[in-house]
Design an enzyme around this catalytic site. Structure first.
Site, PDB file in Angstrom:
ATOM      1  N   ASP A  12       0.813  -1.236   0.000  1.00 35.66           N
ATOM      2  CA  ASP A  12       0.000   0.000   0.000  1.00 35.66           C
ATOM      3  C   ASP A  12       0.844   1.284   0.000  1.00 35.66           C
ATOM      4  OD1 ASP A  12      -1.537  -2.249   0.811  1.00 35.66           O
ATOM      5  OD2 ASP A  12      -3.031  -0.960   1.740  1.00 35.66           O
ATOM      6  N   HIS A  72     -10.305   1.318   0.247  1.00 38.41           N
ATOM      7  CA  HIS A  72     -10.291   2.779   0.073  1.00 38.41           C
ATOM      8  C   HIS A  72     -10.364   3.203  -1.397  1.00 38.41           C
ATOM      9  CE1 HIS A  72      -9.557   3.577   4.281  1.00 38.41           C
ATOM     10  NE2 HIS A  72      -8.516   2.763   4.287  1.00 38.41           N
ATOM     11  N   HIS A 155      -6.636  -8.244  -0.746  1.00 35.58           N
ATOM     12  CA  HIS A 155      -6.688  -7.136   0.197  1.00 35.58           C
ATOM     13  C   HIS A 155      -7.548  -7.534   1.381  1.00 35.58           C
ATOM     14  CE1 HIS A 155      -5.870  -2.876   0.805  1.00 35.58           C
ATOM     15  NE2 HIS A 155      -7.076  -2.767   1.328  1.00 35.58           N
ATOM     16  N   HIS A 180      -3.266  -4.336   2.768  1.00 38.94           N
ATOM     17  CA  HIS A 180      -4.247  -3.650   3.626  1.00 38.94           C
ATOM     18  C   HIS A 180      -3.742  -3.346   5.035  1.00 38.94           C
ATOM     19  CE1 HIS A 180      -7.920  -2.256   5.549  1.00 38.94           C
ATOM     20  NE2 HIS A 180      -7.771  -3.197   6.466  1.00 38.94           N
TER      21      HIS A 180
HETATM   22 FE   FE2 Z   1      -4.080   0.475   2.731  1.00 34.71          FE
HETATM   23 FE   FE2 Z   2      -7.197  -1.295   2.809  1.00 36.91          FE
END
Ligand code: FE2
Ligand code: FE2
Length: 259
Positions: A12, A72, A155, A180
């Site tokens: 991420d 997100h 994720h 995640h």
């Molecule tokens: Fe994230």
């Molecule tokens: Fe996430």
């Protein structure tokens, strides 16, 4: 020509520090590993929440081939249309149908190697979605008609859900890499059958932070009942992820190494 190939998967990307870390760090990684593909999760690249058009285009320019996301994905509302604009920008495949965007693609390298990438959402803790298994397995078998090389960004919050899925697809996917949590795990391995696995690739951004976010504002959020939006921490970021070696003919994983 050797059939041993390498892929890089990046955890991420958090905020502009994460995008900058890719700008400065990816060229060195490319020199060291000569990857056939670079896949990066960028669900937090726009100020921590979602992905902007600007961040998306910068990451493609800096050498990312396929961008994945997660819970997100759509939070940068002004730019959400990019999910219909770019083939190589994915949102989880098992988001409820009817959503914009798509959850998989087949990337073709300059030497005509076809590499499937699938973005999936694990079922618990981060929002409702369609079945990981029914949607994910269907997509994998569709892509396998085109190529045996398939990288999955799974994720999710819960390690057991990610690890279980890696056994279900062992030998049918090249790698299942979790994203995640923003915390890199030490459990990288080759699952029997030939699928590389790690529970979480980690976070690309400022390490002196709370999972990428401002320490001060994260603490303020936790010490009050106010759901403050926590911006990414500022400073120098670094890349976290994995380099995965695989057989370019069979698609099976040979090794996985944390970055
Ligand atoms: Fe994230
Ligand atoms: Fe996430």
């Amino acid at each position: 020509m050797s059939s041993v190939k390498t892929a890089i998967m990046i955890g991420d990307i958090s905020g502009s520090a994460g995008v900058k870390a890719v700008a400065f760090g990816l060229s060195k990684l490319k020199k060291d590993y000569n990857p056939s593909i670079v896949i990066a999760n960028a669900e937090n690249s726009a100020s921590g929440y979602g992905i902007s058009k600007e961040a998306c285009e910068q990451l493609f320019r800096f050498g990312v081939d396929v961008i994945t996301t997660g819970n997100h994905a759509f939070e940068c509302a002004a730019d959400v249309g990019i999910f219909d604009q770019y083939d190589r920008l994915l949102r989880p495949d098992n988001f409820y149908s009817g959503n914009i965007g798509h959850g998989s693609c087949v990337f073709e390298t300059d030497d005509r190697l076809k590499i499937g990438v699938v973005n999936l959402h694990a079922p618990s803790g981060i929002g409702a979605c369609d079945s990981l298994y029914s949607v994910g397995l269907k997509t994998i078998s569709r892509i396998r008609k085109e190529t045996p090389i398939i990288f999955i960004d799974l994720h999710g919050e819960i390690p057991s859900q990610k690890e279980a899925f890696s056994f279900e697809v062992a030998g049918k996917a090249t790698a299942v890499c979790g994203t995640h949590t923003h915390v890199q795990t030490l459990d990288e391995k080759i699952v029997p059958g030939g699928t590389a696995y790690i529970t979480d690739l980690g976070m690309t951004g400022v390490q002196d932070s709370i999972i990428g976010g401002s320490i001060e504002l994260s603490l303020q959020r936790m010490l009050t009942s106010v759901p403050i939006k926590v911006p990414p921490a500022e400073g120098d970021g670094r890349i976290m992820g994995c380099a995965i070696e695989f057989d370019g003919e069979t698609g099976l994983a040979l090794s996985i190494r944390r970055l």
